[in-house]
Design a protein around this motif. Structure first.
Motif, mmCIF file in Angstrom:
data_model
loop_
_atom_site.group_PDB
_atom_site.id
_atom_site.type_symbol
_atom_site.label_atom_id
_atom_site.label_comp_id
_atom_site.label_asym_id
_atom_site.label_seq_id
_atom_site.Cartn_x
_atom_site.Cartn_y
_atom_site.Cartn_z
ATOM 1 N N ALA A 86 0.775 -1.252 -0.072
ATOM 2 C CA ALA A 86 -0.080 0.122 -0.084
ATOM 3 C C ALA A 86 0.721 1.290 0.047
ATOM 4 O O ALA A 86 0.573 2.438 0.296
ATOM 5 C CB ALA A 86 -0.934 0.030 1.165
ATOM 6 N N ALA A 87 2.085 1.124 -0.253
ATOM 7 C CA ALA A 87 3.054 2.179 -0.449
ATOM 8 C C ALA A 87 2.435 3.504 -0.973
ATOM 9 O O ALA A 87 2.617 4.563 -0.774
ATOM 10 C CB ALA A 87 4.301 1.975 -0.724
ATOM 11 N N ALA A 88 2.072 3.293 -2.322
ATOM 12 C CA ALA A 88 1.253 4.194 -3.035
ATOM 13 C C ALA A 88 0.206 3.760 -4.055
ATOM 14 O O ALA A 88 0.537 3.790 -5.064
ATOM 15 C CB ALA A 88 2.258 4.848 -3.574
ATOM 16 N N ALA A 89 -0.693 3.104 -3.538
ATOM 17 C CA ALA A 89 -1.731 2.186 -4.564
ATOM 18 C C ALA A 89 -0.791 1.388 -5.409
ATOM 19 O O ALA A 89 -0.679 1.396 -6.427
ATOM 20 C CB ALA A 89 -2.394 3.087 -5.333
ATOM 21 N N PRO A 117 9.285 3.802 0.333
ATOM 22 C CA PRO A 117 8.144 4.860 0.254
ATOM 23 C C PRO A 117 7.725 5.828 1.172
ATOM 24 O O PRO A 117 7.325 6.758 0.874
ATOM 25 C CB PRO A 117 7.192 3.635 0.175
ATOM 26 C CG PRO A 117 7.518 2.408 0.853
ATOM 27 C CD PRO A 117 9.128 2.354 0.418
ATOM 28 N N ILE A 118 8.140 5.466 2.420
ATOM 29 C CA ILE A 118 7.954 6.552 3.210
ATOM 30 C C ILE A 118 8.714 7.849 3.197
ATOM 31 O O ILE A 118 8.256 8.991 3.148
ATOM 32 C CB ILE A 118 8.374 5.977 4.920
ATOM 33 C CG1 ILE A 118 7.695 4.915 5.213
ATOM 34 C CG2 ILE A 118 8.461 7.214 5.795
ATOM 35 C CD1 ILE A 118 6.039 5.270 5.608
ATOM 36 N N ILE A 168 1.420 1.201 5.157
ATOM 37 C CA ILE A 168 2.734 1.178 4.500
ATOM 38 C C ILE A 168 3.881 0.626 5.365
ATOM 39 O O ILE A 168 4.664 -0.204 5.113
ATOM 40 C CB ILE A 168 3.154 2.693 4.445
ATOM 41 C CG1 ILE A 168 2.188 3.399 3.161
ATOM 42 C CG2 ILE A 168 4.712 2.883 3.656
ATOM 43 C CD1 ILE A 168 2.310 4.820 2.888
ATOM 44 N N LEU A 169 3.830 0.958 6.817
ATOM 45 C CA LEU A 169 4.753 0.757 7.858
ATOM 46 C C LEU A 169 4.731 -0.882 7.883
ATOM 47 O O LEU A 169 5.737 -1.704 8.047
ATOM 48 C CB LEU A 169 4.480 1.141 9.105
ATOM 49 C CG LEU A 169 4.614 2.649 9.209
ATOM 50 C CD1 LEU A 169 4.422 3.104 10.398
ATOM 51 C CD2 LEU A 169 6.024 2.851 8.827
#
Length: 284
Positions: free
Chosen positions: A31-34, A103-104, A269-270
């Protein structure tokens, strides 16, 4: 974290264990960015393409938006969108996979994209290059670096650039850089506005090498900062003494709201990991 001390609460993956299990990493970045993963038609049968989609749902003043932007925002709620494709080799080494810290950091940069325009940015230990590629797409002059003795990693980094329509040597630079060694490649970097890294502190044996390199670069670029993401893995790991030794200071950046304005679930994301966002500068 004004002291710069990293005390970690025991996710304890061994340094040589690909940082954590591949199942955990897959869940973290899904789910980092869809994110979407597809097979790639390349020479390497193990390559997968991961798609990261960064969006902005800022409302702002409608008078500052074009007609197209207003129509897009009205119909989808999305004002801006950026897609980045990252090729990954899931059975290879550290640098061929997009780890959760990446991604974070990329989202952090995306939310500050307008301040990146024209800035000269170096990414250390770039791996697949997600944060640096995003910065380049947002108008920064980016140098992606990875270990100079790992030509396959540098080749893969160049592929990450070309698949995103960035030409190495023209739109973006890819260079070999070995931490802790003051070689010509380090001396010739020129002016830097920002140094970034995602999950480079994965093994205590490289901590000082990284900070030696950062200290040297910040000495030559006193107005620059080093911003990096760090995943906790052991309660025994700390860089406090090394920061003091190399005359550096660290502050923790609040990352709780990263992605919130775009409807991104940070916890997803985490993926259960504890990840910190840290800013390092030279002591005054």
């Amino acid at each position: 974290m004004t002291s710069g001390r990293f005390h970690i609460n025991g996710e304890s993956a061994p340094a040589n264990s690909e940082q954590h299990s591949s199942n955990s990493a897959t869940a973290t970045t899904s789910a980092a960015a869809a994110t979407t993963t597809t097979s790639a038609s390349s020479n390497d049968i193990n390559e997968k393409i991961r798609l990261f989609v960064f969006t902005s749902r800022e409302t702002g003043s409608s008078t500052n938006l074009s007609t197209l932007q207003r129509d897009r925002q009205s119909s989808t709620g999305i004002l801006e969108e950026l897609e980045i494709k990252i090729p990954e080799l899931l059975q290879s080494g550290y640098s061929f996979y997009t780890w959760p810290c990446s991604p974070i950091l990329a989202w952090f940069l995306w939310e500050r994209r307008h301040s990146l325009v024209g800035k000269r940015i170096l990414e250390l230990g770039a791996g697949t290059g997600l944060p640096g590629i995003l910065a380049a797409k947002c108008g920064a002059q980016v140098l992606l670096s990875d270990n100079s003795i790992l030509p396959k990693s540098l080749q893969h980094l160049r592929r990450s650039c070309t698949i995103n329509n960035l030409r190495p040597g023209q739109d973006i630079e890819v260079i070999g850089l070995s931490w802790g060694l003051l070689l010509n490649s380090l001396w010739s970097l020129g002016h830097l506005d920002l140094i970034i890294a995602a999950d480079c502190f994965y093994d205590p044996c490289v901590f000082e090498d990284i900070l030696v390199t950062v200290s040297f670069l910040l000495e030559r670029n006193p107005s620059a900062k080093f911003i990096f993401t760090y995943q906790e893995r052991s309660a025994d790991w700390s860089i406090e003494a090394l920061l003091k030794k190399w005359k550096l200071c660290a502050l923790q950046i609040n990352s709780d709201d990263i992605g919130k304005a775009s409807g991104v679930d940070l916890l997803e994301i985490l993926g259960g990991h504890t990840i910190h966002l840290i800013e390092v500068s030279k002591e005054l």
